[in-house]
Design an enzyme around this catalytic site. Structure first.
Site: not given
Length: 435
Positions: A106-108, A139
């Site tokens: 999800f850090k994208d 991250t």
């Protein structure tokens, strides 16, 4: 858009200044002076918009005139070029897949948006931008891919020795170019402390143009609101209006973004902060005493945070009123044994393979439902990383179902390169000064 420090409400800086400085010198975190409500017609008709269109509306409402319309649209279309589907598991249960970006996490969302905003603001001939980032797992990989090849930038990623998965480590240490990795003989909290100390060091700030790619940077937080709005749009198409989000929580940036979305006008019935045994926040919400502790290593390594930086932002969103916060946020903690049982339960019940972080979010949904048996809301648990990143966690019968994405297979042939450091700040400072 103007921002203040959580330690100084009178401070005023521009979005550009907050992006490049990351953290005020008073060691607070930047927050918007104003959180404007999104247009009610937009919320009422949100199901008619695509993810990039939703992202633009949200970003434009917050940023106002910081970035011209066409430039902001171009940044979003380039950065948010993958889907975030809310996959239906049963009539009221959905898993939000946030791992379809290049680093499979999800850090994208945050890393790609931030890197492109920084590249937009950087001018030819300006001083090299040194990006410092601490990672407990995902991250670093997202930031590495987000900034790889971005002109006039250099990224230094600190990660705890032996506390990231082998695939995560490959994502951190095989990039080269303008990306360098540092293996720290300590915990994620130690890595995070080194980064914060660097930002507060006068000599380093005189010599370098330092910024952070951690969720302490406001440009990481803003794009994470996009998928909350987009999920609501997907559920609204299916007839739902009441939504509960269960969020795997470590540094509390992800749920912090959800609560920022809530303050912008997203109609969310409840947020659940799901943690592993690093349970600073669940203990606080139960006892009223906020007491950090050294982080403990778990199967859900990206959540191994004993002193979550973004909690101060969440408290700020509610003006320090814990009673008001508790009306919106519930929190539960689960240990490794429960996490494994959660993985098995999801597989058995839905034939779905979930990473350990995702399993914890699912367990929190189930616990909430047990405590609120009459609730018929759509329950969404966030899947923050692809299961392939944690091959050693799964029983064989579940591991055999995991498909390894092509981009990860390519990493296996690359050589790892990481510098080693202790948790001593002077060693890190010398490392930075020696370039």
């Amino acid at each position: 858009m103007k921002l203040y420090s959580t330690n100084n409400k009178d401070l005023r800086v521009s979005f550009k200044e907050a992006v490049f400085n990351s953290m005020p010198q008073d060691k607070g975190l930047y927050m918007p002076v104003e959180i404007p409500a999104l247009d009610s017609d937009f919320i009422e008709n949100i199901e008619k918009y695509s993810l990039p269109e939703i992202a633009y509306q949200v970003a434009a409402t917050l940023l106002k005139d910081e970035i011209p319309v066409e430039d902001l649209k171009a940044i979003i279309e380039d950065a948010i070029n993958f889907e975030a589907p809310a996959v239906k598991l049963d009539d009221h249960t959905f898993v939000l897949e946030l791992f379809h970006g290049p680093s499979l996490a999800f850090k994208d969302f945050g890393a790609r948006f931030m890197s492109r905003v920084m590249a937009y603001f950087l001018k030819d001939g300006e001083q090299l931008l040194d990006v410092l980032v601490a990672t407990s797992g995902d991250t670093g990989g997202a930031v590495a891919l987000g900034f790889l090849g971005v002109p006039n930038t250099r990224v230094t990623i600190l990660y705890p020795e032996g506390k990231v998965s082998p695939i995560q480590e490959l994502q951190l240490t095989t990039n080269g170019a303008n990306i360098r990795a540092v293996e720290v003989k300590g915990t994620f909290d130690d890595c995070q402390a080194l980064v914060k100390q660097a930002f507060a060091d006068d000599e380093l700030n005189t010599k370098f143009r330092l910024t952070s790619a951690n969720s302490i940077n406001i440009s990481r937080l803003i794009p994470q609101t996009f998928y909350y709005f987009n999920t609501y749009a997907q559920l609204k198409k299916q007839g739902f209006k009441d939504v509960i989000f269960s969020v795997p929580s470590g540094n509390f940036g992800n749920i912090g973004a959800g609560l920022l979305a809530y303050k912008l006008g997203l109609p969310v019935k409840q947020f659940i902060a799901a943690t592993n045994v690093n349970d600073t926040v669940p203990r606080f919400l139960q006892s009223g005493i906020y007491e950090t502790k050294p982080s403990t290593q778990t199967y859900s390594n990206a959540m191994d945070v004993g002193a979550p930086s973004n909690w101060v932002r969440i408290m700020d969103l509610f003006s320090g009123n814990v009673d008001e916060l508790k009306k919106v946020v519930t929190s539960y903690r689960f240990d490794d044994e429960e996490t494994l049982n959660g993985i098995k339960a999801i597989d058995s019940k839905f034939d779905y393979v979930a990473c350990p972080h995702t399993a914890i979010a699912y367990l929190a949904i189930e616990k909430f439902r047990n405590e609120n048996p009459d609730d018929q809301s759509a329950a969404v648990f966030l899947s923050t990383a692809h299961a392939c990143k944690f091959p050693d966690i799964f029983p064989t019968n579940i591991a055999d179902k995991i498909e390894i994405p092509v981009q990860l297979k390519a990493l296996e042939s690359k050589a790892k390169h990481a510098d080693q450091l202790s948790v001593d700040f002077e060693s890190f400072k010398i490392y930075l000064l020696n370039g």
